[in-house]
Scaffold this motif. Structure first.
Motif, PDB file in Angstrom:
ATOM      1  N   THR A  22       0.887  -1.256  -0.029  1.00  0.00           N
ATOM      2  CA  THR A  22      -0.053   0.003   0.156  1.00  0.00           C
ATOM      3  C   THR A  22       0.861   0.969  -0.004  1.00  0.00           C
ATOM      4  OG1 THR A  22      -1.647  -1.058   0.970  1.00  0.00           O
ATOM      5  CG2 THR A  22      -1.881   1.249   1.228  1.00  0.00           C
ATOM      6  N   CYS A  57     -10.444  -2.314  -3.924  1.00  0.00           N
ATOM      7  CA  CYS A  57     -10.197  -3.359  -2.961  1.00  0.00           C
ATOM      8  C   CYS A  57     -11.533  -3.894  -2.187  1.00  0.00           C
ATOM      9  CB  CYS A  57      -9.084  -2.496  -1.672  1.00  0.00           C
ATOM     10  SG  CYS A  57     -10.121  -1.143  -1.183  1.00  0.00           S
ATOM     11  N   SER A  60     -13.810  -3.903   3.311  1.00  0.00           N
ATOM     12  CA  SER A  60     -13.215  -3.874   4.578  1.00  0.00           C
ATOM     13  C   SER A  60     -11.976  -3.093   4.512  1.00  0.00           C
ATOM     14  CB  SER A  60     -13.124  -5.139   5.027  1.00  0.00           C
ATOM     15  OG  SER A  60     -12.209  -5.822   4.260  1.00  0.00           O
ATOM     16  N   LEU A  61     -11.183  -2.866   3.325  1.00  0.00           N
ATOM     17  CA  LEU A  61      -9.987  -2.168   3.468  1.00  0.00           C
ATOM     18  C   LEU A  61     -10.169  -0.545   2.777  1.00  0.00           C
ATOM     19  CD1 LEU A  61      -7.826  -4.858   1.833  1.00  0.00           C
ATOM     20  CD2 LEU A  61      -8.014  -4.154   4.093  1.00  0.00           C
ATOM     21  N   TYR A  63     -11.486   2.099   3.828  1.00  0.00           N
ATOM     22  CA  TYR A  63     -11.025   3.249   4.986  1.00  0.00           C
ATOM     23  C   TYR A  63      -9.699   2.866   5.384  1.00  0.00           C
ATOM     24  CZ  TYR A  63     -15.724   4.644   4.392  1.00  0.00           C
ATOM     25  OH  TYR A  63     -16.775   5.191   3.696  1.00  0.00           O
ATOM     26  N   GLN A  64      -9.119   1.623   5.382  1.00  0.00           N
ATOM     27  CA  GLN A  64      -7.537   1.515   5.464  1.00  0.00           C
ATOM     28  C   GLN A  64      -6.831   2.256   4.568  1.00  0.00           C
ATOM     29  OE1 GLN A  64      -6.718  -2.602   6.425  1.00  0.00           O
ATOM     30  NE2 GLN A  64      -4.406  -2.070   5.657  1.00  0.00           N
ATOM     31  N   TRP A  65      -7.040   2.127   3.217  1.00  0.00           N
ATOM     32  CA  TRP A  65      -6.409   3.126   2.276  1.00  0.00           C
ATOM     33  C   TRP A  65      -6.378   4.578   2.617  1.00  0.00           C
ATOM     34  CZ3 TRP A  65      -3.390   2.606  -2.087  1.00  0.00           C
ATOM     35  CH2 TRP A  65      -2.869   1.127  -2.545  1.00  0.00           C
ATOM     36  N   GLU A  67      -7.073   6.033   5.144  1.00  0.00           N
ATOM     37  CA  GLU A  67      -6.564   6.581   6.500  1.00  0.00           C
ATOM     38  C   GLU A  67      -4.911   6.520   6.182  1.00  0.00           C
ATOM     39  OE1 GLU A  67      -7.306   7.790   9.386  1.00  0.00           O
ATOM     40  OE2 GLU A  67      -9.315   7.963   8.095  1.00  0.00           O
ATOM     41  N   ALA A  68      -4.373   5.534   5.453  1.00  0.00           N
ATOM     42  CA  ALA A  68      -3.109   5.276   5.053  1.00  0.00           C
ATOM     43  C   ALA A  68      -2.720   6.532   4.425  1.00  0.00           C
ATOM     44  CB  ALA A  68      -2.748   4.224   4.342  1.00  0.00           C
ATOM     45  N   ARG A  71      -2.476   9.762   6.648  1.00  0.00           N
ATOM     46  CA  ARG A  71      -1.486   9.735   7.730  1.00  0.00           C
ATOM     47  C   ARG A  71      -0.126   9.935   7.069  1.00  0.00           C
ATOM     48  NH1 ARG A  71      -3.444   4.811   9.426  1.00  0.00           N
ATOM     49  NH2 ARG A  71      -1.600   3.753   8.654  1.00  0.00           N
TER      50      ARG A  71
END
Length: 191
Positions: A22, A57, A60-61, A63-65, A67-68, A71
Motif C-alpha cells: 500500500t 479493494c 473492509s479495506l 477506509y484503511q487505504w 487512512e493510510a 497519515r
C-alpha cells in the motif's frame, strides 16, 4: 516508476502481508504527481474522462487505504474520493477530478452492467488490492475489473495462486500481460 514506462505498464506486487504494498503505491502516486507525470491524459479515449488513480479493494479495506493516505501524506497534497456506499458518485467527471478514487470490487461489479461512473473514466492508473479476488476469470467481478479503462495496471496480493496455477490467468488478463492474457496460452503453460 520504471515499470509504468514498460509494456505492459504496471505490474504485480506479490509480497507477504505487511511488507508495504500500500505504501509503495501511495509513494508511486506522490512521486508521479511531483514529477508531473500524472497529468490528465490528453489522448482521445472516446467519451471517457481522463482520471487519476483508481484503487479497487475489498470493502473492509477502503477506509484503511483512506487512512493510510491521510497519515502518510501532507494535508491537501492528494485529493481522495471514497466511491462507496449509497451516496457514491454517479458521474464520471466527479470521479475524474480526484487524484485517487477508492472503491470496492462490489461497486465495480455492480457498475459494470450499467456502465457506471468508474467505467466512464480512462484512469491514469488502476490498482487492485487483494488482487486474488479476481482469480476466477469467469466471475462477474473479474470480467468487470478487466473492462476498466486505464493506462497502468497494478495487482497487489500476498497470495497470487490459491489453488491452482490457472488462478494467475485472471491477474495476467487484468495486467494485459501478453501472451499470458490469452486463456489458451495460460492453460497450456499451467497443464
Amino acid at each position: 516508476m520504471w515499470r509504468e514506462t514498460q509494456k505492459p505498464s504496471g505490474g504485480l506486487l506479490a509480497d507477504d502481508m505487511g511488507l508495504g504494498k500500500t505504501l509503495t503505491m501511495i509513494s508511486l502516486v506522490l512521486k508521479s504527481k511531483e514529477l508531473n507525470l500524472d497529468t490528465k491524459d490528453k489522448e482521445n479515449h472516446g467519451e471517457k474522462e481522463p482520471g487519476g488513480t483508481l484503487v479497487v479493494c475489498p470493502a473492509s479495506l477502503i477506509y484503511q487505504w483512506s487512512e493510510a493516505i491521510k497519515r502518510r501524506t501532507k494535508r491537501g497534497l492528494l485529493s481522495v474520493k471514497v466511491h462507496h456506499g449509497t451516496k457514491h458518485e454517479t458521474k464520471p467527471k466527479g470521479l475524474a477530478e480526484h487524484d485517487i478514487v477508492i472503491t470496492s470490487y462490489t461497486i465495480i461489479m455492480n457498475e459494470n452492467s450499467r456502465d457506471g461512473a468508474a467505467f466512464g473514466v480512462h484512469w491514469r492508473r488502476i490498482i487492485l488490492d487483494e488482487a486474488h479476488q479476481i482469480r476466477n476469470h469467469t466471475s462477474k467481478t473479474s470480467e468487470a475489473i478487466c473492462r476498466l479503462s486505464g493506462k497502468s495496471r497494478w495487482a497487489l496480493t500476498g497470495t497470487p495462486v490459491d489453488n491452482k496455477e490457472l488462478d494467475m490467468y485472471a491477474i495476467f488478463k487484468f495486467l494485459r500481460c501478453s501472451p499470458f492474457d490469452d486463456l489458451h496460452v495460460s492453460f497450456f503453460f499451467c497443464f
